[in-house]
Design an enzyme around this catalytic site. Structure first.
Site, short mmCIF file in Angstrom:
data_model
loop_
_atom_site.label_atom_id
_atom_site.label_comp_id
_atom_site.label_asym_id
_atom_site.label_seq_id
_atom_site.Cartn_x
_atom_site.Cartn_y
_atom_site.Cartn_z
N GLY A 165 0.80 -1.22 0.00
CA GLY A 165 0.00 0.00 0.00
C GLY A 165 0.83 1.26 0.00
N ASP A 223 -3.51 -2.93 9.88
CA ASP A 223 -3.71 -3.53 8.56
C ASP A 223 -3.31 -4.99 8.56
OD1 ASP A 223 -4.40 -3.68 5.88
OD2 ASP A 223 -2.45 -2.98 5.18
#
Length: 732
Positions: A144, A272
């Site tokens: 990401g 995450d």
């Protein structure tokens, strides 16, 4: 010929009437009549209590096959490019670099919407040197925050060894102050020291060779194993991808949760989590990719998450990241690893698939409940603490291991005591096997253990009074009316039969402390004592959903179902409890009792034989097994079976009266068998040859021995009469 079961004057234990599912139970006699209990409310308040430590001993995954280390060179991507379906403009977020007119998408160019420059290939190339120290070998993944590289730390390299590290981008900007601030914000990662968390070595900056902007990087330990996603996506010999075994998934989770406890104790959130961020190497698991880790009180920095794993966006916007949202991602990851979870990022993005699509849920309802609680839409209904979640994960893991390995694997609970006594104990003297009445069951069930963190735990351990009034006086004089003092007061009132007062005190406690699982448990006990089995079962079921790894709520559920006449609901609970833990002898008796009612005496006898020799119930269970075999409808015992029963009875060393009573029953059946099928040469029963005269003499002796073992005159007369009645006839 029917064997007498006991002297006629004795009081025969009354069996509990089984109430049909659609019948209204009669009100119980005072003082056990309770007010109508409210149906269970969502369990809130203090989280579950556990003495389990968040640390773990070194040694890794002893129950899992090791994953061999991977050659670092094999991890490097041959042609590193962001997949076309994942290409978006970093400025406006619109798709770019997509294929058009049959041509492959561009890996660099300008966004047609906002004219921002984009690249979908790594900025660093093999051979690039960062900070005059880290030599880039190549890109290994794209995350990401950008590309992730494998590099060699030249400061530690020599002719024989190399120190491989992972380099990951943090921020891309031309503002040097912003870079310095970003690095300072991430310095706390260097202090993380846990065996299940990747080590952070360094932070460096370098100019992007394409844009000229400064780029900051985080330098981490390289873990040469496989991610859980890679393990999940691996194909078998037939080229199919299948879910991981449930035992493996639960073992992974139990191993990782101490790392989350470590982070949470330090005010850090992982944010995450997903299977991609865990590496299994040899016998170790490592959390990697700490780029999204943030402080709990951080309200400004960007929040990272992955659809299908993260909590719903509404929660992020209204509540923000939290401990419960971290544990939510673990629950979702468990589901992805263990289930054939199609549509977890779309159809089932915010909820679990139905049980009809997940056979694991039907086989292990506890696993289903574990996931339901971990991924509950309401944060307050989820696990509030990683250690608490680990306790329940381990409980479910032990259940799975017990079932699959065919031997009990459960450990003693840290939340419930053992059984206070055994309910449904077979009455050997009268050969009766019933569950008993609600009073006996309620006072035999395990009780919640005192929270050792409660300020009055030591005070409660030193209570000296044994009568109700004395106990209540001591509780009233406690230095502090802590939660455990208040709960002890409720339990004391329940034990005294003051159910109305107990319910009122419990309601007051719930208003102050919340509807904790202890409150729900006690409401179930009060309803059970009132013979309101449906309401009691609803409360115990709520505790089971809150503590899916605990066996005590399931034992209570089984008892309520049996008392309500629902053997079909009770038997599966009894069976699963006994498979997991042979300390729950009430479950063994319940299983044997219901199997015998079904006509399955063979399995009932097997269950009774499984009661451990170390149990105080061993002799009773073995005797009950003999008596169950004597009246078996499916497999009537043969003379050889009766011979072995006689031998087992001698080995049990029972008290004389009970031994002689059971021996008369064995001899009666042996005599019936010989009268029906004729005499035989062997085997002997209690030393008597299997012919009518010998067996009658043995039966006469057994009755006379039984009469001598009795202390009541009328019992002696009764058994002497039976001895005379069964002795062989003689011709004078």
């Amino acid at each position: 010929m029917t064997a007498p079961v006991g002297p006629p004057h004795a009081h025969v234990a009354q069996s509990q009437q089984v109430v049909p599912a659609n019948a209204v139970a009669s009100p119980p006699p005072a003082p056990y009549r309770a007010p109508a209990a409210p149906l269970p409310q969502p369990i809130t308040g203090p989280v579950t209590r556990s003495t389990t430590s968040s640390t773990r001993q070194r040694g890794g995954l002893s129950d899992m096959p090791p994953v061999p280390p991977r050659d670092p060179a094999e991890a490097v991507m041959a042609t590193p490019q962001v997949p076309e379906h994942k290409r978006f403009c970093s400025s406006c977020g619109k798709p770019v670099g997509r294929p058009q007119a049959g041509r492959a998408g561009r890996v660099e160019g300008f966004c047609p919407y906002c004219r921002a420059r984009y690249w979908f290939t790594p900025a660093l190339s093999p051979g690039d040197l960062l900070s005059d120290r880290y030599e880039v070998l190549g890109a290994i993944a794209h995350g990401g925050l950008g590309w992730i590289y494998l590099a060699n730390d030249r400061n530690f390299a020599d002719d024989l060894t190399q120190r491989w590290v992972v380099i990951k981008g943090l921020i891309n900007t031309s503002d040097e102050d912003a870079i310095e601030a970003a690095i300072n914000e991430r310095r706390f990662l260097v202090g993380i020291d846990h065996p299940n968390v990747v080590d952070i070595h360094d932070f460096v900056t370098a100019a992007d060779p394409r844009s000229g902007q400064l780029q900051s990087y985080i330098v981490m330990e390289y873990i040469a194993g496989k991610s859980l996603r890679d393990i999940r996506d691996a194909t078998d010999d037939e080229g199919e991808r299948k879910p991981l075994p449930l035992e493996q998934v639960l073992t992974y989770t139990a191993e990782l949760l101490p790392a989350f406890s470590y982070l949470h104790d330090r005010g850090l959130l992982f944010c995450d989590f997903k299977p991609d961020n865990v590496i299994h190497v040899e016998t170790w698991l490592k959390l990697i990719d700490l780029g999204a880790v943030r402080h709990v009180e951080d309200m400004e920095s960007a929040i990272y998450g992955t659809p299908g794993y993260s909590v719903p966006n509404d929660e992020i916007l209204s509540v923000g990241p939290s401990v419960t949202s971290d544990l939510y991602t673990i629950g979702r990851s468990m589901a992805v690893l263990a289930l054939d979870f199609k549509g977890f990022t779309t159809t089932y993005r915010d909820h679990l698939p139905p049980a009809s699509e997940a056979p694991q849920f039907a086989e292990y309802g506890s696993f289903h409940r574990l996931l339901l609680r971990a991924t509950h839409i309401e944060p307050r209904s989820r696990f509030q603490d990683a250690d608490d979640m680990r306790t329940q994960v381990r409980g479910v893991l032990h259940e799975v291991q017990s079932v699959q390995r065919g031997e009990p694997r459960s450990e003693p609970s840290t939340l419930f005591s053992g059984e206070q006594s055994v309910f449904g104990e077979p009455d050997v003297e009268y050969d009766v096997h019933k569950i008993g009445d609600p009073f006996e069951v309620a006072h035999a069930l395990p009780t919640p253990m005192v929270d050792l963190a409660d300020p009055m735990a030591a005070f409660l351990a030193t209570q000296q009074a044994t009568d109700v009034n004395g106990i209540l006086q001591e509780l009233n004089s406690a230095p502090q009316q802590s939660p455990e003092v208040q709960l002890r007061r409720v339990r004391t009132l329940v034990n005294a039969g003051e159910l109305h007062q107990a319910a009122a005190v419990l309601d007051q406690f719930a208003q102050r402390e919340g509807n904790t699982w202890q409150v729900t448990w006690l409401r179930g006990i009060i309803s059970l004592l009132a013979a309101d089995f449906a309401t009691a079962a609803a409360h115990f079921d709520a505790v089971y959903s809150h503590l899916p790894g605990e066996l005590s709520p399931r034992l209570a559920l089984a008892a309520c179902a049996e008392l309500a006449g629902r053997a079909d609901l009770a038997l599966p609970h009894y069976t699963r409890i006994w498979a997991c833990d042979h300390r729950f002898v009430s479950a063994a008796y319940g299983r044997a009792r219901l199997l015998d009612l079904e006509g399955n005496s063979t399995d009932a006898i097997t269950t009774l034989h499984q009661v451990p020799k170390t149990s105080a119930q061993y002799g009773i269970a073995q005797t009950a097994a003999i008596q169950t075999a004597l009246h078996s409808r499916t497999a009537p015992p043969s003379l050889l079976d009766l011979h072995h029963m006689a031998g087992r009875l001698d080995e049990l060393k029972l008290e004389p009266r009970r031994r002689h009573l059971v021996s008369t029953r064995i001899l009666h059946l042996a005599l019936d068998t010989v009268q029906r099928t004729g005499p035989a040469a062997e085997p002997p029963v209690f030393g008597a040859r299997p012919e009518e005269r010998e067996l009658r003499l043995a039966l006469e002796r057994a009755y006379r021995d039984l009469a001598h073992a009795c202390t009541r005159r009328e019992d002696q007369v009764y058994y002497f009469d039976l001895a005379n009645r069964h002795r062989p006839r003689t011709m004078l």
